[in-house]
Design a protein around this motif. Structure first.
Motif, PDB file in Angstrom:
ATOM      1  N   LYS A  72       0.826  -1.127   0.066  1.00 53.31           N
ATOM      2  CA  LYS A  72      -0.106  -0.028   0.002  1.00 53.31           C
ATOM      3  C   LYS A  72       0.788   1.263  -0.030  1.00 53.31           C
ATOM      4  CE  LYS A  72      -4.608  -1.509   1.519  1.00 53.31           C
ATOM      5  NZ  LYS A  72      -5.588  -0.949   2.105  1.00 53.31           N
ATOM      6  N   THR A  73       2.179   1.151  -0.634  1.00 55.29           N
ATOM      7  CA  THR A  73       2.707   2.135  -0.857  1.00 55.29           C
ATOM      8  C   THR A  73       3.047   2.631  -2.280  1.00 55.29           C
ATOM      9  OG1 THR A  73       4.096   1.575   1.182  1.00 55.29           O
ATOM     10  CG2 THR A  73       5.267   3.184  -0.497  1.00 55.29           C
ATOM     11  N   LEU A  74       2.822   4.162  -2.613  1.00 58.31           N
ATOM     12  CA  LEU A  74       2.915   4.674  -3.755  1.00 58.31           C
ATOM     13  C   LEU A  74       4.083   5.258  -3.951  1.00 58.31           C
ATOM     14  CD1 LEU A  74       1.640   5.346  -6.470  1.00 58.31           C
ATOM     15  CD2 LEU A  74       0.913   7.626  -5.424  1.00 58.31           C
ATOM     16  N   ILE A  75       5.006   4.923  -4.838  1.00 53.86           N
ATOM     17  CA  ILE A  75       6.299   5.524  -5.302  1.00 53.86           C
ATOM     18  C   ILE A  75       6.100   7.021  -6.337  1.00 53.86           C
ATOM     19  CG2 ILE A  75       8.490   5.705  -6.258  1.00 53.86           C
ATOM     20  CD1 ILE A  75       8.608   2.612  -5.548  1.00 53.86           C
ATOM     21  N   TYR A  76       6.129   8.051  -5.913  1.00 54.34           N
ATOM     22  CA  TYR A  76       5.884   9.318  -6.467  1.00 54.34           C
ATOM     23  C   TYR A  76       7.017  10.074  -6.517  1.00 54.34           C
ATOM     24  CZ  TYR A  76       4.183  13.667  -7.343  1.00 54.34           C
ATOM     25  OH  TYR A  76       4.072  15.020  -7.916  1.00 54.34           O
ATOM     26  N   CYS A  77       7.349  10.670  -7.706  1.00 53.15           N
ATOM     27  CA  CYS A  77       8.392  11.600  -8.149  1.00 53.15           C
ATOM     28  C   CYS A  77       8.118  12.736  -8.458  1.00 53.15           C
ATOM     29  CB  CYS A  77       9.465  10.879  -8.942  1.00 53.15           C
ATOM     30  SG  CYS A  77      10.072   9.287  -8.480  1.00 53.15           S
ATOM     31  N   TYR A 101       9.800  14.234 -14.178  1.00 54.92           N
ATOM     32  CA  TYR A 101       9.945  12.943 -15.300  1.00 54.92           C
ATOM     33  C   TYR A 101      11.381  12.277 -14.990  1.00 54.92           C
ATOM     34  CZ  TYR A 101      12.583  15.805 -18.285  1.00 54.92           C
ATOM     35  OH  TYR A 101      13.643  16.879 -19.035  1.00 54.92           O
ATOM     36  N   ALA A 102      12.658  13.126 -14.578  1.00 50.41           N
ATOM     37  CA  ALA A 102      13.752  12.560 -14.394  1.00 50.41           C
ATOM     38  C   ALA A 102      13.999  11.638 -13.363  1.00 50.41           C
ATOM     39  CB  ALA A 102      14.726  13.568 -14.389  1.00 50.41           C
ATOM     40  N   LEU A 103      13.388  12.168 -12.423  1.00 51.16           N
ATOM     41  CA  LEU A 103      13.582  11.312 -11.087  1.00 51.16           C
ATOM     42  C   LEU A 103      12.900  10.048 -11.256  1.00 51.16           C
ATOM     43  CD1 LEU A 103      12.977  14.214  -8.585  1.00 51.16           C
ATOM     44  CD2 LEU A 103      15.148  13.079  -9.301  1.00 51.16           C
ATOM     45  N   ALA A 104      11.495  10.118 -12.040  1.00 49.33           N
ATOM     46  CA  ALA A 104      10.906   8.927 -12.068  1.00 49.33           C
ATOM     47  C   ALA A 104      11.392   8.293 -13.031  1.00 49.33           C
ATOM     48  CB  ALA A 104       9.346   9.330 -12.637  1.00 49.33           C
ATOM     49  N   VAL A 132       6.290   3.138 -10.768  1.00 53.12           N
ATOM     50  CA  VAL A 132       6.932   4.400 -10.488  1.00 53.12           C
ATOM     51  C   VAL A 132       5.998   5.815 -11.046  1.00 53.12           C
ATOM     52  CG1 VAL A 132       8.944   6.052 -10.455  1.00 53.12           C
ATOM     53  CG2 VAL A 132       9.258   3.557 -10.068  1.00 53.12           C
ATOM     54  N   THR A 133       5.521   6.519 -10.479  1.00 51.19           N
ATOM     55  CA  THR A 133       4.684   7.461 -10.914  1.00 51.19           C
ATOM     56  C   THR A 133       5.273   8.943 -10.744  1.00 51.19           C
ATOM     57  OG1 THR A 133       3.502   7.871  -8.661  1.00 51.19           O
ATOM     58  CG2 THR A 133       2.649   6.128 -10.158  1.00 51.19           C
ATOM     59  N   SER A 134       4.690   9.921 -11.820  1.00 50.51           N
ATOM     60  CA  SER A 134       4.787  11.154 -11.764  1.00 50.51           C
ATOM     61  C   SER A 134       3.884  11.971 -12.225  1.00 50.51           C
ATOM     62  CB  SER A 134       6.327  11.546 -12.160  1.00 50.51           C
ATOM     63  OG  SER A 134       6.438  13.221 -11.947  1.00 50.51           O
ATOM     64  N   ASP A 135       3.421  13.282 -11.878  1.00 52.21           N
ATOM     65  CA  ASP A 135       2.474  14.164 -12.661  1.00 52.21           C
ATOM     66  C   ASP A 135       3.263  14.937 -13.528  1.00 52.21           C
ATOM     67  OD1 ASP A 135       3.192  16.004 -10.775  1.00 52.21           O
ATOM     68  OD2 ASP A 135       1.382  15.924  -9.718  1.00 52.21           O
ATOM     69  N   ASN A 136       4.326  15.051 -13.800  1.00 51.00           N
ATOM     70  CA  ASN A 136       5.083  15.751 -14.534  1.00 51.00           C
ATOM     71  C   ASN A 136       5.469  15.255 -16.007  1.00 51.00           C
ATOM     72  OD1 ASN A 136       8.569  16.351 -15.234  1.00 51.00           O
ATOM     73  ND2 ASN A 136       6.950  18.167 -15.010  1.00 51.00           N
ATOM     74  N   ALA A 137       5.451  16.074 -16.910  1.00 55.48           N
ATOM     75  CA  ALA A 137       5.509  15.520 -18.446  1.00 55.48           C
ATOM     76  C   ALA A 137       4.415  14.316 -18.797  1.00 55.48           C
ATOM     77  CB  ALA A 137       6.800  15.461 -18.850  1.00 55.48           C
ATOM     78  N   SER A 138       4.764  13.482 -19.601  1.00 49.51           N
ATOM     79  CA  SER A 138       4.185  12.461 -20.230  1.00 49.51           C
ATOM     80  C   SER A 138       3.694  11.579 -19.144  1.00 49.51           C
ATOM     81  CB  SER A 138       4.781  11.790 -21.563  1.00 49.51           C
ATOM     82  OG  SER A 138       4.433  12.525 -22.469  1.00 49.51           O
ATOM     83  N   PHE A 139       4.704  11.292 -18.090  1.00 47.86           N
ATOM     84  CA  PHE A 139       4.365  10.554 -17.009  1.00 47.86           C
ATOM     85  C   PHE A 139       2.867  10.612 -16.434  1.00 47.86           C
ATOM     86  CE2 PHE A 139       8.649   9.427 -16.817  1.00 47.86           C
ATOM     87  CZ  PHE A 139       8.810   8.111 -16.273  1.00 47.86           C
ATOM     88  N   LEU A 140       2.384  12.040 -16.668  1.00 50.56           N
ATOM     89  CA  LEU A 140       1.219  12.287 -15.913  1.00 50.56           C
ATOM     90  C   LEU A 140       0.016  11.375 -16.754  1.00 50.56           C
ATOM     91  CD1 LEU A 140      -1.228  13.923 -14.575  1.00 50.56           C
ATOM     92  CD2 LEU A 140      -1.103  15.457 -16.480  1.00 50.56           C
ATOM     93  N   PHE A 141       0.078  11.204 -17.940  1.00 54.45           N
ATOM     94  CA  PHE A 141      -0.774  10.306 -18.653  1.00 54.45           C
ATOM     95  C   PHE A 141      -0.655   8.997 -18.099  1.00 54.45           C
ATOM     96  CE2 PHE A 141      -0.064  13.388 -22.690  1.00 54.45           C
ATOM     97  CZ  PHE A 141      -0.908  14.073 -22.217  1.00 54.45           C
ATOM     98  N   TRP A 142       0.450   8.183 -17.876  1.00 52.45           N
ATOM     99  CA  TRP A 142       0.710   7.152 -17.189  1.00 52.45           C
ATOM    100  C   TRP A 142       0.191   6.892 -15.730  1.00 52.45           C
ATOM    101  CZ3 TRP A 142       6.132   7.886 -19.625  1.00 52.45           C
ATOM    102  CH2 TRP A 142       5.945   8.212 -20.944  1.00 52.45           C
ATOM    103  N   MET A 143      -0.197   7.514 -15.121  1.00 49.37           N
ATOM    104  CA  MET A 143      -0.677   7.656 -13.889  1.00 49.37           C
ATOM    105  C   MET A 143      -1.832   6.940 -13.641  1.00 49.37           C
ATOM    106  SD  MET A 143       0.518  10.990 -11.319  1.00 49.37           S
ATOM    107  CE  MET A 143       0.405   9.930  -9.900  1.00 49.37           C
ATOM    108  N   LEU A 186       3.303   6.977   1.167  1.00 51.49           N
ATOM    109  CA  LEU A 186       3.752   7.401  -0.063  1.00 51.49           C
ATOM    110  C   LEU A 186       5.413   7.653   0.159  1.00 51.49           C
ATOM    111  CD1 LEU A 186       2.469  10.287  -2.290  1.00 51.49           C
ATOM    112  CD2 LEU A 186       4.744  10.313  -1.533  1.00 51.49           C
ATOM    113  N   LEU A 187       6.158   6.883  -0.719  1.00 55.96           N
ATOM    114  CA  LEU A 187       7.474   7.211  -0.762  1.00 55.96           C
ATOM    115  C   LEU A 187       7.764   8.330  -2.082  1.00 55.96           C
ATOM    116  CD1 LEU A 187      10.113   6.385   0.217  1.00 55.96           C
ATOM    117  CD2 LEU A 187      10.310   4.326  -1.674  1.00 55.96           C
TER     118      LEU A 187
END
Length: 512
Positions: free
Chosen positions: A402-407, A410-413, A426-437, A446-447
C-alpha cells in the motif's frame, strides 16, 4: 562491391562516427535525464506525447525489445548519426565534389557539436537526419528536375514532423528557398500540392492526437518560452553559431559564400537561402543555439566542394592544412563534447583551459557550473535508483503493498524506474508521466522523491500522519545532488479520493 568502393569515404566516416562516442565517453556516466523519459515512451506507444511526436518511441520500443541496456539505447542515435554522415557525403558528391570534398563534409559532422547530439537518445538526432535528407532531395531535384524527389521531400518532411515539430521551420525555409530562386516555378506544378497532400495524410494521426489532447505541444512550447526561451539573448544565439562549429568554421562559412556568390555554387543557391531563413526565424523567436544544428550539414557539403575547388592544381598543400586546423581545434574541445573523464578531472580541465569563462558551462538557470549541464544530467541516477529500492524493500510486506512511489519530475521517475530494482509502478504527474498515472488508488503510504519537502499548501501531503526524510542523493557534481527520499506514512481516509480527484483534474486539461 562496386557500391562499397564508390562510396568508400562516406561509409568509412559513417563507421568512425558510429563507434567514436562509445570509445571516448567514460564508463561512469549513465543515461541522460531526458533519455529515460523517451525510453519510457516505448512502453506506452501512441500517436503523440506531451513533449514530442511518436517516431522516437518506436526506436525506444526497439531498444527495450533488445534489452533496454546502455548500448541499445545509444545504438540508434549513433547509427542514425553515421547514416547522416553518409548522406552529407552524398550531397557533396551531388554538387560535384570528389574524394576530398566528401571527406571534409563528413569530417565536419564528426568533429564538433554533433558528437554529443548523436550519442543522446533524444529527438535531435532524428531532427538533424531528416533536415539533412530533405536537403539531399532538394539537391537531387535541382540536378535532375525529376518530380519523384518532390514526393521524396514531402515524405521526408512528414517523417521529420513525426520526429520533432521543428521540421515545420525547415519546411518554411524550403518554401522561402523556392521563392527566392528559379525553382519558384515548382509552385505552378500540381506535383508540389499532391506531395504536400501526401505529407498531410502521413502526419494526420498525430495532428488528430494533438487535437484530441488539446494541443499539448502548444502547452509545452508556452512553458518552454516562459521558463527558458525568454532568457535567451539573440546576440548570444548568433555567437554560439560560430562557437558550436568552431573547428570547421571556415568550411561552412566558405560553403555559404560559395553558394551565394560563386558561379559554380549558383545552381544550389537555394540551400543558402534556406540556411539564412532558419537563422533569421530562430533569432526572431529566441531559439536555443542547438535548434539550428540541422541546417549546417548541407553547408558542410557545400563547403567541402568549395574547399576542394579552391585548393585544386598547385594548392593541394592547403588541403593538409585545412584538415590539420580541424583536428588542432577539435581535439581540445572533445571534453566539452563528451564526458571523457570523471567529473573532477573535467572540472579541473575547464579551469585550466579557461573554458569555464566561455559560457560553455552555463546552464538553463543562466549560472556557470563546474560541468556542462548535459554531463551533470548523466550522473547520480544509479545512486538514486539503488537508494529508493533500498528504502522500499525495507518496508514490511503489508506496507509495501500500500505504498505509492511518487517522483516530483520525469527525470526522477525515469531514473527510479530504470535503475531501481524490483519496484512497482513509479509515478509522476510531470510531463508524459502524467498520462501514465493510474486513475484509482488504494494506498496508506507514499515514498516521495524530490528536491524539496512539499509545502503546507500541497494538500495531498498533509493527509499523512508523519513523514521521515530517509536518504538523499550525494553524488558530487550531479544536477540532482540533494534530492531527498521521504517516506510519508499512515494516510487518512481522504487521501485516495484527493489523489484521484487531483489526477483527474490534471488529465482533464488534456482531454476533450
Amino acid at each position: 562491391m562496386a557500391f562499397l568502393y564508390r562510396y568508400r569515404i562516406g561509409i568509412t566516416l559513417a563507421v568512425i562516427k558510429f563507434f567514436l562516442p562509445f570509445i571516448l565517453q567514460h564508463s561512469m556516466y549513465e543515461l541522460h535525464r531526458d533519455e529515460m523519459l523517451y525510453l519510457e515512451q516505448g512502453n506506452h506507444l501512441s500517436w503523440g506525447f506531451m513533449e514530442v511526436p511518436p517516431l522516437l518511441s518506436i526506436f525506444a520500443k526497439l531498444a527495450l525489445l533488445f534489452g533496454g541496456n546502455f548500448f541499445w539505447i545509444k545504438f540508434w542515435p549513433s547509427l542514425i548519426g553515421g547514416i547522416t554522415v553518409f548522406i552529407v557525403c552524398k550531397i557533396a558528391a551531388e554538387m560535384g565534389g570528389k574524394f576530398f570534398a566528401q571527406f571534409m563534409a563528413g569530417l565536419c559532422l564528426i568533429a564538433g557539436a554533433y558528437m554529443r547530439v548523436h550519442f543522446l537518445f533524444q529527438p535531435n538526432f532524428l531532427e538533424i537526419f531528416f533536415w539533412t535528407v530533405s536537403a539531399y532531395h532538394v539537391v537531387r531535384y535541382t540536378n535532375t528536375k525529376h518530380v519523384q524527389y518532390v514526393y521524396f521531400l514531402a515524405l521526408t518532411i512528414a517523417l521529420g514532423w513525426l520526429s520533432k515539430y521543428s521540421i515545420a521551420f525547415f519546411a518554411a525555409c524550403i518554401a522561402a528557398g523556392l521563392l527566392l530562386t528559379s525553382n519558384r516555378k515548382l509552385f505552378t506544378s500540381k506535383h508540389l500540392y499532391l506531395a504536400a497532400l501526401l505529407a498531410l495524410v502521413i502526419i494526420l494521426p498525430n495532428l488528430w492526437w494533438q487535437y484530441d489532447h488539446k494541443w499539448p505541444v502548444i502547452h509545452h512550447m508556452k512553458e518552454l518560452r516562459e521558463t527558458q526561451l525568454q532568457f535567451i539573448n539573440p546576440f548570444d544565439f548568433l555567437i554560439n553559431q560560430v562557437l558550436m562549429h568552431l573547428p570547421y568554421f571556415f568550411v561552412w562559412v566558405g560553403g555559404l559564400i560559395w553558394l551565394l556568390f560563386s558561379i559554380a555554387g549558383k545552381r544550389y543557391r537555394m540551400l543558402a537561402w534556406m540556411y539564412i531563413t532558419v537563422i533569421v526565424l530562430l533569432t526572431a523567436t529566441n531559439g536555443k543555439d542547438y535548434y539550428s544544428l540541422g541546417a549546417y550539414p548541407m553547408l558542410f557539403a557545400a563547403g567541402g566542394v568549395w574547399l576542394e575547388q579552391a585548393t585544386a592544381v598547385k594548392r593541394y598543400w592547403l588541403r593538409h592544412v585545412s584538415v590539420a586546423i580541424v583536428f588542432l581545434l577539435f581535439i581540445p574541445l572533445i571534453p566539452l563534447m563528451l564526458p571523457v573523464w570523471k567529473p573532477e578531472k573535467l572540472a579541473a580541465y575547464y579551469i585550466k583551459t579557461g573554458f569555464n569563462k566561455t559560457g560553455f558551462l552555463r546552464w538553463e538557470d543562466l549560472q556557470e557550473h563546474p560541468l556542462p549541464q548535459d554531463f551533470a544530467d548523466m550522473i547520480s541516477w544509479r545512486e538514486l535508483g539503488d537508494k529508493v529500492s533500498k528504502v522500499y524493500h525495507s518496508l514490511p510486506d503489508s506496507a509495501r503493498d500500500k505504498t505509492l512511489i511518487y517522483c516530483r519530475n520525469y527525470a526522477l521517475a525515469g531514473a527510479t524506474k530504470y535503475y531501481g530494482k524490483d519496484l512497482p509502478q513509479v509515478t509522476s504527474d510531470n510531463a508524459s508521466f502524467l498520462f501514465w498515472m493510474p486513475d484509482k488508488y488504494n494506498i496508506d503510504h507514499l515514498l516521495f522523491v524530490g528536491r524539496r519537502i512539499p509545502e503546507k499548501d500541497d494538500i495531498v501531503f498533509q493527509q499523512f500522519e508523519k513523514y521521515t526524510v530517509i536518504d538523499s542523493v550525494t553524488t558530487p557534481f550531479a544536477r540532482e545532488k540533494g534530492v531527498k527520499i521521504i517516506l510519508y506514512e499512515n494516510g487518512n481516509d481522504q487521501l485516495n479520493a484527493l489523489i484521484e480527484s487531483g489526477i483527474k483534474e490534471m488529465k482533464d486539461e488534456f482531454r476533450r
